[in-house]
Motif scaffolding. Structure first.
Motif, PDB file in Angstrom:
ATOM      1  N   ILE A 180       0.907  -1.096  -0.018  1.00 60.33           N
ATOM      2  CA  ILE A 180       0.058  -0.037   0.034  1.00 60.33           C
ATOM      3  C   ILE A 180       0.685   1.222   0.323  1.00 60.33           C
ATOM      4  O   ILE A 180       0.496   2.401  -0.855  1.00 60.33           O
ATOM      5  CB  ILE A 180      -0.932   0.015   1.240  1.00 60.33           C
ATOM      6  N   PHE A 181       1.874   1.267   0.717  1.00 61.01           N
ATOM      7  CA  PHE A 181       2.856   2.502   0.871  1.00 61.01           C
ATOM      8  C   PHE A 181       3.957   2.361  -0.170  1.00 61.01           C
ATOM      9  O   PHE A 181       4.516   3.655  -0.275  1.00 61.01           O
ATOM     10  CB  PHE A 181       3.204   2.678   2.300  1.00 61.01           C
ATOM     11  N   GLY A 182       4.316   1.316  -0.631  1.00 67.46           N
ATOM     12  CA  GLY A 182       5.472   1.284  -1.520  1.00 67.46           C
ATOM     13  C   GLY A 182       6.725   0.515  -0.841  1.00 67.46           C
ATOM     14  O   GLY A 182       6.814   0.866   0.477  1.00 67.46           O
ATOM     15  N   PRO A 183       7.460  -0.046  -1.447  1.00 69.16           N
ATOM     16  CA  PRO A 183       8.497  -0.655  -0.989  1.00 69.16           C
ATOM     17  C   PRO A 183       9.584   0.308  -0.341  1.00 69.16           C
ATOM     18  O   PRO A 183      10.594  -0.435   0.663  1.00 69.16           O
ATOM     19  CB  PRO A 183       9.281  -1.501  -2.255  1.00 69.16           C
ATOM     20  N   ASP A 184       9.794   1.629  -0.890  1.00 67.63           N
ATOM     21  CA  ASP A 184      10.680   2.515  -0.414  1.00 67.63           C
ATOM     22  C   ASP A 184      10.531   3.372   0.999  1.00 67.63           C
ATOM     23  O   ASP A 184      11.185   4.051   1.388  1.00 67.63           O
ATOM     24  CB  ASP A 184      11.183   3.533  -1.472  1.00 67.63           C
ATOM     25  N   ARG A 185       9.104   3.286   1.335  1.00 60.25           N
ATOM     26  CA  ARG A 185       8.709   3.981   2.494  1.00 60.25           C
ATOM     27  C   ARG A 185       9.427   3.662   3.733  1.00 60.25           C
ATOM     28  O   ARG A 185       9.487   2.476   4.129  1.00 60.25           O
ATOM     29  CB  ARG A 185       7.306   3.915   2.750  1.00 60.25           C
ATOM     30  N   GLN A 186      10.014   4.468   4.364  1.00 61.68           N
ATOM     31  CA  GLN A 186      10.702   4.182   5.549  1.00 61.68           C
ATOM     32  C   GLN A 186       9.743   3.597   6.776  1.00 61.68           C
ATOM     33  O   GLN A 186       8.591   4.122   6.964  1.00 61.68           O
ATOM     34  CB  GLN A 186      11.494   5.305   6.172  1.00 61.68           C
ATOM     35  N   PRO A 204      13.623   0.611   4.848  1.00 64.06           N
ATOM     36  CA  PRO A 204      12.531   0.814   3.626  1.00 64.06           C
ATOM     37  C   PRO A 204      11.572  -0.459   3.989  1.00 64.06           C
ATOM     38  O   PRO A 204      12.219  -1.701   4.359  1.00 64.06           O
ATOM     39  CB  PRO A 204      13.337   0.544   2.467  1.00 64.06           C
ATOM     40  N   LEU A 205      10.546  -0.487   3.683  1.00 64.06           N
ATOM     41  CA  LEU A 205       9.500  -1.372   4.089  1.00 64.06           C
ATOM     42  C   LEU A 205       9.967  -2.798   3.271  1.00 64.06           C
ATOM     43  O   LEU A 205       9.550  -3.921   3.999  1.00 64.06           O
ATOM     44  CB  LEU A 205       8.112  -1.143   3.442  1.00 64.06           C
ATOM     45  N   ALA A 206      10.483  -2.774   1.906  1.00 63.39           N
ATOM     46  CA  ALA A 206      10.797  -3.984   1.428  1.00 63.39           C
ATOM     47  C   ALA A 206      12.022  -4.597   2.372  1.00 63.39           C
ATOM     48  O   ALA A 206      11.913  -5.771   2.444  1.00 63.39           O
ATOM     49  CB  ALA A 206      11.230  -3.647   0.048  1.00 63.39           C
ATOM     50  N   VAL A 207      12.760  -3.864   2.900  1.00 62.10           N
ATOM     51  CA  VAL A 207      13.846  -4.476   3.553  1.00 62.10           C
ATOM     52  C   VAL A 207      13.272  -4.980   5.097  1.00 62.10           C
ATOM     53  O   VAL A 207      13.390  -6.164   5.464  1.00 62.10           O
ATOM     54  CB  VAL A 207      15.140  -3.580   3.716  1.00 62.10           C
ATOM     55  N   LEU A 208      12.595  -4.165   5.486  1.00 60.55           N
ATOM     56  CA  LEU A 208      12.013  -4.672   6.846  1.00 60.55           C
ATOM     57  C   LEU A 208      11.139  -5.803   6.722  1.00 60.55           C
ATOM     58  O   LEU A 208      11.175  -6.852   7.544  1.00 60.55           O
ATOM     59  CB  LEU A 208      11.146  -3.426   7.381  1.00 60.55           C
ATOM     60  N   THR A 209      10.295  -5.833   5.699  1.00 57.48           N
ATOM     61  CA  THR A 209       9.340  -7.191   5.256  1.00 57.48           C
ATOM     62  C   THR A 209      10.321  -8.303   5.316  1.00 57.48           C
ATOM     63  O   THR A 209       9.708  -9.415   5.730  1.00 57.48           O
ATOM     64  CB  THR A 209       8.485  -6.869   4.084  1.00 57.48           C
ATOM     65  N   GLU A 210      11.290  -8.498   4.601  1.00 52.93           N
ATOM     66  CA  GLU A 210      11.789  -9.453   4.011  1.00 52.93           C
ATOM     67  C   GLU A 210      12.724 -10.038   5.347  1.00 52.93           C
ATOM     68  O   GLU A 210      12.941 -11.151   5.530  1.00 52.93           O
ATOM     69  CB  GLU A 210      12.940  -9.120   3.057  1.00 52.93           C
TER      70      GLU A 210
END
Length: 282
Positions: A180-186, A204-210
């Motif tokens: 929803i917020f995009g992978p780059d949102r902190q 970034p959300l992508a890093v945190l999610t992984e």
């Protein structure tokens, strides 16, 4: 015979993990009141025993607050003072107590806060995200559709968003946030604050999610999730100033470019000057 002087209701913050985080004033208050209203008396017993507090306790939780408020109000009106505590942190912040405090205020009885720990404030202070404006939204809905619908409402929110989340749902929630917020949102995951396994990670959300998906240890304990706010939308005036200043700055000083821009577009000279400084630094 005159009515007794009413007691005082104290709202006492307690540690969120590390028992040493309680204040001297909180311990003193818990010792001096006539009664402690605790969210879970069995849970609070460990804190009270640790500090040798022998004050009687009574439960006040979401299922009995309406009825128990009547009892506590009567005791306050009879002159007894009461301390309200939750299982951890500051009472009423996503915890019971709102109905009681409202009733007590309506009855004209004094309510005194004894400040201290709050998980959301502790997480915000160490996250490295904007802290001048933020929105605390408690727990997100547990069902996927409802959770995604709630998150959609915050797409354009410029304030830092703060949520509490269950460890069982944190991986799925992060995936929803990334979508929803995009992978780059902190974003920041603050887990088990003040405890042995305290973890605070901003990425970034992508890093945190992984990271959370692949590390089951990060899916345990009490969690605060913070999402950086959306960038503020550029107004028509700002866009026009930016376009004109981009043309003027290579040819003249910041001060002169700002003065011409302000006069030409009928905008604030200070706003034009501040924007010119930002553009010059890029």
């Amino acid at each position: 015979m005159t009515d007794p002087t009413p007691g005082i209701l104290y709202i006492v913050a307690t540690p969120i993990g590390n028992l040493a985080d309680i204040s001297f004033r909180a311990v003193e208050t818990l010792n001096q009141v006539n009664l402690i209203a605790a969210e879970d008396t069995r849970h609070s017993k460990y804190l009270l025993t640790h500090y040798q507090i022998a004050t009687p306790t009574i439960s006040l939780h979401e299922h009995n607050e309406q009825q128990r408020s009547d009892v506590l109000l009567q005791k306050l009106q009879a002159g007894e003072s009461i301390a309200l505590i939750s299982d951890a942190g500051t009472p009423l912040i996503n915890d019971p107590g709102y109905r009681l405090v409202t009733r007590v205020i309506e009855a004209g009885i004094q309510v005194v806060p004894i400040p201290g720990c709050s998980a959301l404030i502790a997480a915000l202070s160490a996250a490295g995200l904007a802290s001048n404006r933020f929105a605390f939204e408690g727990f997100l809905p547990p069902k996927v559709f409802a959770r995604q619908h709630t998150l959609q409402q915050f797409i354009h929110e410029t304030r830092t968003l703060i949520f509490y989340e269950s460890p069982k749902r944190i991986a799925a929630t992060l995936q929803d946030c990334q979508q929803i917020f995009g992978p780059d949102r902190q974003a920041t995951l603050a887990r088990e604050l003040t405890k042995i396994h305290e973890t605070i990670k901003t990425a970034p959300l992508a890093v945190l999610t992984e990271w959370v998906t692949n590390d089951l240890n990060q899916q345990k304990g009490e969690i605060v999730l913070l999402i950086a706010g959306a960038p503020a939308a550029i107004t028509a005036d700002e866009q026009a100033m930016q376009q004109l200043l981009t043309l003027l700055l290579p040819e003249m000083s910041v001060k002169k470019a700002a003065a011409i821009t302000a006069q030409w577009l009928s905008v604030s000279k200070n706003a034009a000057y501040q924007l010119a400084l930002k553009l010059q630094q890029k």
